[in-house]
Every structure is written in C-alpha cells, then in structure tokens.
Design a protein around this motif. Structure first.
Motif, PDB file in Angstrom:
ATOM      1  N   GLU A 125       0.837   4.469  -2.720  1.00  0.00           N
ATOM      2  CA  GLU A 125      -0.328   5.065  -2.249  1.00  0.00           C
ATOM      3  C   GLU A 125       0.411   6.100  -0.987  1.00  0.00           C
ATOM      4  OE1 GLU A 125      -3.613   6.810  -2.034  1.00  0.00           O
ATOM      5  OE2 GLU A 125      -3.710   5.032  -3.219  1.00  0.00           O
ATOM      6  N   HIS A 139       0.742  -1.278   0.138  1.00  0.00           N
ATOM      7  CA  HIS A 139       0.006   0.043   0.154  1.00  0.00           C
ATOM      8  C   HIS A 139       1.008   1.228  -0.053  1.00  0.00           C
ATOM      9  CE1 HIS A 139      -3.415   2.672   0.702  1.00  0.00           C
ATOM     10  NE2 HIS A 139      -2.626   3.245   1.804  1.00  0.00           N
ATOM     11  N   LEU A 182      -3.597   3.991   5.077  1.00  0.00           N
ATOM     12  CA  LEU A 182      -4.111   2.639   5.228  1.00  0.00           C
ATOM     13  C   LEU A 182      -5.554   2.197   5.810  1.00  0.00           C
ATOM     14  CD1 LEU A 182      -3.113  -0.514   4.270  1.00  0.00           C
ATOM     15  CD2 LEU A 182      -2.542  -0.622   6.568  1.00  0.00           C
ATOM     16  N   HIS A 227      -7.975  -1.943   2.268  1.00  0.00           N
ATOM     17  CA  HIS A 227      -6.615  -1.992   1.507  1.00  0.00           C
ATOM     18  C   HIS A 227      -6.112  -3.361   1.949  1.00  0.00           C
ATOM     19  CE1 HIS A 227      -6.785   2.544   1.876  1.00  0.00           C
ATOM     20  NE2 HIS A 227      -7.162   2.178   0.491  1.00  0.00           N
TER      21      HIS A 227
END
Length: 84
Positions: A56, A52, A60, A64
């Motif tokens: 990104e 993640h 989180l 996810h």
C-alpha cells in the motif's frame, strides 16, 4: 501497549514514509487503536506497519493497524480452534 511502544511503531512507519512524530501522536494513536481492540502487542502493531507498506502506498493510519490486528487475531483463533 504503552505510549512509548506506540512511539516505536510510529518510528518504524516513519522510516518508510518520512512522517514526523510528536509525543502526543503516540498517545492519540494508542488511544484510538486500543479503544477499538483493547490492549495490542507492540509486535503485532509493527507487523501491521510491515504488511501495510508491503502493498500500500498510502500513509498508514490507526485504522490500518486496527484492521490488521483484527485479522491477525481471527487467524490465530482459527488456527488454534478447529472448525467442526
């Protein structure tokens, strides 16, 4: 996964995003993730955190982890069972 395992996963995420973690957080996250997937291995959940944050910037969330573990399980099955 035990609550203590999810606490370790959240601590791993906290090292990146500076979140604070309470005991109830680990319980709730574990319940949400396992309500969808059943038992999840702690290592797989940590892989989800790593994947993640590799691409990104958003924080989180349990979803996810769920999506990553779903893809991971699918990939493992496809790798083991050849398509005919």
């Amino acid at each position: 996964m035990r609550d203590s395992d999810m606490a370790e996963v959240l601590a791993y995420a906290a090292a990146i995003d500076n979140r604070t973690i309470a005991e109830v957080d680990a319980t709730v996250w574990r319940e949400v993730v396992e309500a969808t997937l059943g038992d999840v291995q702690p290592h797989d959940a940590k892989l989800a955190v790593r994947a993640h944050y590799a691409g990104e910037p958003r924080r989180l969330m349990p979803s996810h982890i769920v999506e990553f573990v779903r893809r991971l399980r699918r990939a493992r099955i496809e790798h083991i069972l050849p398509a005919y």
